[in-house]
Enzyme design. Structure first.
Site, short mmCIF file in Angstrom:
data_model
loop_
_atom_site.label_atom_id
_atom_site.label_comp_id
_atom_site.label_asym_id
_atom_site.label_seq_id
_atom_site.Cartn_x
_atom_site.Cartn_y
_atom_site.Cartn_z
CG ASP A 208 -1.84 1.15 1.32
OD1 ASP A 208 -2.81 1.17 0.55
OD2 ASP A 208 -1.60 2.05 2.16
CD GLU A 245 -2.37 2.52 -3.31
OE1 GLU A 245 -3.49 3.04 -3.51
OE2 GLU A 245 -1.83 2.51 -2.19
#
Length: 494
Positions: A208, A245
């Site tokens: 993330d 990401e």
């Protein structure tokens, strides 16, 4: 010369590691990941055994596994605010997580964990309590469950200029306390956390907010991880699959190219452009050159998706389950076209950005329930259980290692193409019928359209297409048909 040889050896070793981190470690010919967003570990284990493995899925992306803050109303994003690295969340505890990983690996379904290396939780008035009962004081950057203290974080600042590399990578993303990944101590705690998950049998990680961390810090962390656990069926010296990401719409100060050598990268442009096309804002005929010609990453570096748990909640071009006809067409194209590492979304219903997953009166996540057709009914959407989507997972498996050929279009929004001599896809996104003799490239015979029906005991429950000795068949997709797509493959021959 000795120094040169050593430098060359280290360079080659680094290149070998980065290539290995692009390998999803799939079983056999399986090649599609599903994101079971906010599912409980016990439910994922059962889904692996009873649905995903029989349907040919390759892996599951799971929600963050570490202890998180408890926020009022239990919005989904509380999972992205860590309190500690204890493996206790609303999805279950460490024992349940380990059981799920083992059971999924046993049936050939790999597990990829959404991990939070960039930050801990944001400001909270007073003492915060996490899902494992751990106390923390985020406003003081005090997280004794790790432990972290203020010295382990970057100085607090706000991101006001997204073209300023310092702000993007050292200030606080939406107020979340920003860890200093250049610190040896912080690195050691992150590596310890990831290595524990590897020991439990996971195949890799979705990282993330990767663009908010310096690539050189991530390179050190990834390179320090253990090899995958051979007791879970991984080969010796296998490296964890990394997909990061990195939101990059082009001309970004921090670009995806800084990370694609370390592992795969989430290709957000794919999501936006496929939404544009199937919403009718761009003619489907242009999709013939889909991939790098559109400015996308190379196929082996791109984690591709129609929507994800973040952008499905945003207004704009991105498709989601609320536009089911276009969504199924886009997903069929996604899984049929030979580009990218494919992931499909499995959502829960939401009315606003903060809607929590289905839960009971005590705020416990509830298990999905299914109707007689296997579709979810109690607040879970479960797109992966829609026939039109899981059938295309089977299509993608059937046509693996074949190339695109025999592209046809009507100059607008009707297209078709073959995958070698193993599969054929046709799409009609016009307001009039597609009725055409087209080259399916398939051997002669009768084939079941896996979009409109299933092949059961040698009979097709939906449309069927007869292919002649030249590979041609009559294709009809009405403008008012329930689905605007038709798919045939060699494993669905009647």
């Amino acid at each position: 010369m000795i120094k040169f040889a050593l430098a060359l050896t280290l360079c080659l070793a680094g290149a070998s590691l980065s290539l290995a981190q692009h390998n999803p470690q799939w079983w056999g010919n399986r090649n599609t990941i599903v994101h079971l967003f906010e599912w409980k570990w016990s439910d994922i284990a059962e889904e692996c055994e009873t649905f995903l493995a029989p349907r040919g899925f390759a892996g599951v992306q799971v929600s963050p596994v570490n202890e998180n803050i408890i926020s009022a109303g239990r919005p989904w994003w509380e999972r992205y605010q860590p309190i500690s690295y204890k493996l206790t969340t609303r999805s279950g505890n460490e024992e349940e997580f380990a059981d799920m990983v083992r059971r999924c690996n046993d049936v050939g379904i790999r597990i990829y964990v959404d991990v939070l290396l960039n930050h801990m939780s944001g400001d909270f008035d007073g003492v915060a309590v996490g899902t494992a009962g751990t106390e923390a004081e985020p406003s003081k950057k005090s997280f004794p469950g790790v432990p972290y203290s203020a010295q382990d974080f970057h100085p607090s600042c706000e991101i006001t200029d997204w073209n300023d590399r310092f702000q993007v990578q050292q200030c606080e993303l939406v107020g979340l306390k920003d860890l200093n990944q250049h610190s040896d101590y912080v690195r050691s705690k992150l590596i310890e956390f990831l290595d524990h998950l590897i020991e439990l049998g996971v195949a890799g990680f979705r990282v993330d907010a990767a663009k908010h961390m310096a690539a050189e810090d991530l390179e050190y962390i990834y390179g320090s991880l253990s090899n995958l656990n051979i007791e879970h069926g991984f080969p010796h010296n296998a490296r964890p699959f990394i997909f990061q990401e990195v939101i990059d719409h082009g001309h970004e100060t921090v670009s995806r190219e800084e990370y694609n050598g370390l592992g795969a990268v989430t290709e957000f442009r794919f999501s936006e452009e496929i939404g544009n096309a199937f919403r009718g804002n761009n003619a489907l005929k242009w999709l013939q050159s889909w991939g790098t010609d559109w400015g996308f990453l190379s196929s082996e570096q791109a984690l591709t998706f129609v929507d994800n748990h973040d952008n499905q909640r945003d207004m704009g071009s991105v498709l989601n389950y609320k536009s089911p006809r276009q969504y199924k067409m886009a997903t069929a194209f996604h899984l049929a076209y030979p580009y990218g590492i494919s992931r499909v979304m499995s959502s829960f219903a939401f009315d606003d950005h903060d809607t929590p997953p289905p839960q009971d009166a005590q705020e416990n996540i509830i298990s999905p329930e299914f109707d007689d057709d296997g579709a979810c009914v109690n607040g879970w959407i479960c797109e992966h259980r829609w026939r039109q989507i899981y059938a295309m997972v089977g299509f993608k498996n059937a046509v693996r290692d074949t190339q695109l050929s025999e592209w046809w279009d009507n100059g607008d929004n009707q297209i078709s193409f073959c995958r070698g001599n193993k599969g054929f896809l046709a799409v009609n996104n016009n307001q009039y019928d597609l009725s055409q003799e087209l080259n399916t490239c398939l051997p002669a015979g009768e084939y079941c359209d896996v979009i409109s029906g299933s092949l059961i005991d040698g009979a097709c429950t939906g449309k069927s297409v007869t292919v002649n000795e030249h590979g041609y068949g009559y294709i009809h997709i009405g403008s008012d048909d329930f689905d605007g797509v038709l798919a045939l493959h060699v494993n669905a021959k009647v």
